[in-house]
Design a protein around this motif. Structure first.
Motif, PDB file in Angstrom:
ATOM      1  N   ARG A 249      26.222  12.579  14.010  1.00 28.51           N
ATOM      2  CA  ARG A 249      26.428  12.695  12.562  1.00 28.51           C
ATOM      3  C   ARG A 249      27.840  13.161  12.222  1.00 28.51           C
ATOM      4  N   GLY A 250      28.545  13.690  13.213  1.00 26.52           N
ATOM      5  CA  GLY A 250      29.916  14.139  12.963  1.00 26.52           C
ATOM      6  C   GLY A 250      30.962  13.110  13.377  1.00 26.52           C
ATOM      7  N   THR A 256      29.718   3.988  16.492  1.00 26.75           N
ATOM      8  CA  THR A 256      28.270   3.889  16.269  1.00 26.75           C
ATOM      9  C   THR A 256      27.571   4.178  17.591  1.00 26.75           C
ATOM     10  N   VAL A 257      26.707   5.186  17.575  1.00 27.71           N
ATOM     11  CA  VAL A 257      25.982   5.553  18.806  1.00 27.71           C
ATOM     12  C   VAL A 257      24.492   5.619  18.488  1.00 27.71           C
ATOM     13  N   HIS A 369      21.506   5.244  14.248  1.00 27.42           N
ATOM     14  CA  HIS A 369      22.096   6.173  13.270  1.00 27.42           C
ATOM     15  C   HIS A 369      22.704   5.324  12.151  1.00 27.42           C
ATOM     16  N   MET A 370      22.357   5.649  10.913  1.00 28.63           N
ATOM     17  CA  MET A 370      22.649   4.738   9.797  1.00 28.63           C
ATOM     18  C   MET A 370      23.794   5.167   8.876  1.00 28.63           C
ATOM     19  N   GLU A 371      24.141   6.434   8.844  1.00 30.75           N
ATOM     20  CA  GLU A 371      25.081   6.915   7.814  1.00 30.75           C
ATOM     21  C   GLU A 371      26.469   6.284   7.958  1.00 30.75           C
ATOM     22  N   LEU A 389      19.582   8.165   4.247  1.00 35.00           N
ATOM     23  CA  LEU A 389      18.807   8.760   5.339  1.00 35.00           C
ATOM     24  C   LEU A 389      19.510   8.494   6.679  1.00 35.00           C
ATOM     25  N   PRO A 390      19.592   9.520   7.521  1.00 35.27           N
ATOM     26  CA  PRO A 390      20.464   9.407   8.694  1.00 35.27           C
ATOM     27  C   PRO A 390      19.964   8.506   9.828  1.00 35.27           C
TER      28      PRO A 390
END
Ligand code: FAD
Length: 473
Positions: A249-250, A256-257, A369-371, A389-390
């Motif tokens: 998230r950081g 993209t992981v 992970h979508m953000e 949503l993350p």
């Protein structure tokens, strides 16, 4: 050609006279198939082997005029119609049992405008078709991760993949679409022409018409990307997942992981002793300087034991088709999915509990992970919802034998239910046949009401209902 029976919208059978079929075929550039026609059993097949449906008639179109002719034939005879793009949807909506299937599989032209960095993509294209043509110019359309997925269904529902955190979803890159309506008219949907329809087709699926061509903005990504797979021992999955949820998230949008818990495939860089073992696979794509990407990935390599890894510059086309073999056509599949509000400790516990007893060798628990860019588009800007949503939790249940159906379905349902407290909403393209209430969960209330308005205007008779259906109201 003999008289044939085709399912109508009332649920009964309509007898179509040979002369009507001949009239339909005359002037139709594509082909008609029905039981007994050579090729019928191939053309009616879709990706998910759970569905062995037999359309009364298949109209394989080669152009927009064919699609119009097919829609008019379906409407005038009040036939149940389904639309097959790539045939990939796990819910099996592409194929009607007994009705008229409008098949777009020959409509696969892609035309790239190098200067404008746009691509015109026919409604029956597969993702591989788009990469094949755009990559000639180092361009890519933001879409999904398996090259045999259809653009049609994917882009009408949302469309995310390795570059969407940086460049947005497929719907965010749609500039316009050519749409054949239920009345058999051909219209353009764009920000300036029929904007209500344009809004609806960016997340509302195939509810409003048949898209014969899309125009997409392309991203300039070059022909190789720094990417790879890092494989972790499942015995440390709890510790790894707790780290992963915060770390990813950081990361900048260029990175993209994702995370996949499954039995290890025989990847060339894995020791043979690992093949078939439960692992957590961490695939990534970095859109930038490889050295910088390598630095960002280091903490992932170092957290818990790595059993093997394959990293480096990969041709985009190769990367995009690298997972195709794991999800080839014909297996039995059942998907359950939802967006996750976070990956809290109790949520991770549930995931590990169910991943630890996969009901078959081919099942996988897939957590993208979508953000990123999609979350910066305002909710309501397109019909695609739940942009903030993350994570997604995708329960890919996949097996071969009918005898295993019950065991596999039950595992997926229980897993889904146990993670419901951590979930909010669902991506419409990952729904199975789960009923109207569940379809509503793919949208916010405001979006749902607006989708019903668009449906009322463009398909008030609900001719296009073989989909995650939004009924007129
Ligand atoms: C192995 C696999 C990998 C996937 N990976 C991703 C991914 O990375 N990212 C992602 O976002 N999704 C992904 N998906 C989900 C995918 O977006 C959906 O399955 C999508 O429906 C596939 O589109 P299709 O054209 O192949 O579907 P089809 O089964 O052909 O069609 C599904 C529905 O879409 C509609 N439709 C299709 N084409 C048209 C058209 N041209 N005009 C109007 N309506 C149309 C019809 O209503 C039809 O019922 C994946 C699915 C699978 C099975």
């Amino acid at each position: 050609m003999n008289t044939i029976q085709i399912k109508n919208n009332g649920g009964g059978q309509t007898t179509v006279a040979a002369s009507d079929l001949e009239e339909f075929q005359s002037g139709f550039r594509g082909d008609l198939f029905h039981a007994g026609t050579h090729g019928y059993d191939t053309i009616r097949k879709i990706w998910n082997g759970m569905f062995d449906r037999k359309p009364g008639l298949v109209a394989r179109c080669v152009g927009t005029s064919d699609v119009i002719r097919a829609v008019n034939f379906g409407r005038e005879n009040d036939l149940e119609m389904s639309v097959k793009g790539g045939g990939h949807n796990s819910a099996g909506t592409a194929v009607t049992d007994g009705g008229l299937m409008i098949d777009l599989s020959l409509m696969r032209r892609v035309t790239v405008n190098r200067q404008a960095k746009t691509a015109r993509v026919d409604g029956g294209c597969l993702l591989g078709d788009v990469d094949y043509e755009t990559q000639l110019h180092g361009l890519a359309v933001s879409a999904g991760i398996v090259s045999h997925t259809g653009v049609g269904g994917l882009a009408l529902g949302g469309g995310f993949g390795w570059i969407s955190r940086k460049y947005g979803l497929s719907v965010d890159n749609m500039i316009s679409a050519e749409v054949v309506t239920a009345e058999g008219a051909v219209v353009t949907a764009s920000a300036t022409e029929n904007p209500d329809l344009f809004w609806g087709i960016r997340g509302g699926g195939g509810n409003f018409g048949i898209v014969t061509a899309f125009e997409f903005r392309c991203a300039e990504i070059g022909t190789e990307v720094y990417s790879g797979l890092i494989v972790k021992d499942f015995s440390n999955a709890r510790e790894y997942m707790r780290f992963h949820r915060d770390y990813v998230r950081g990361l900048p949008d260029e990175m993209t992981v994702w995370m996949v818990a499954r039995h290890a495939p025989p990847l060339p860089f894995l020791p043979e002793t690992v093949h078939g073992k439960m692992v957590v696979i961490v695939p990534f794509v970095w859109l930038g300087d490889p050295a910088e990407g390598a630095k960002l990935i280091k903490p992932i390599q170092e957290k818990t034991e790595t059993l093997g890894e394959g990293l480096g510059m990969h041709p985009w086309v190769g990367w995009q088709s690298g997972f195709d073999g794991l999800v080839d056509h014909g297996a039995r599949n059942y998907w359950k999915s939802h967006h996750l509000k976070d990956l809290s400790d109790p949520c991770i516990d549930e995931i590990i509990e169910f991943a630890g007893r996969l009901p078959s060798e081919e099942c996988e628990v897939f957590i993208p992970h979508m953000e990123g860019a999609p979350s910066r588009v305002a909710e309501g800007e397109t019909a695609f919802a739940h942009r903030n949503l993350p994570f997604v939790l995708n329960i890919h249940t996949r097996w071969r034998e009918v005898a295993d159906d019950e065991k596999c379905l039950q595992w997926a349902r229980n897993f889904h239910e146990s993670t419901q407290p951590f979930a909010q909403g669902v991506y419409v393209n990952f729904l199975s046949q789960e009923g109207e209430d569940r379809i509503k969960e793919a949208y916010t209330d405001a979006v749902w009401h607006r989708l019903v308005d668009v449906k009322n205007k463009w398909d008030p008779q609900n001719r296009f209902h073989m989909n995650q259906n939004i009924k007129p109201g």
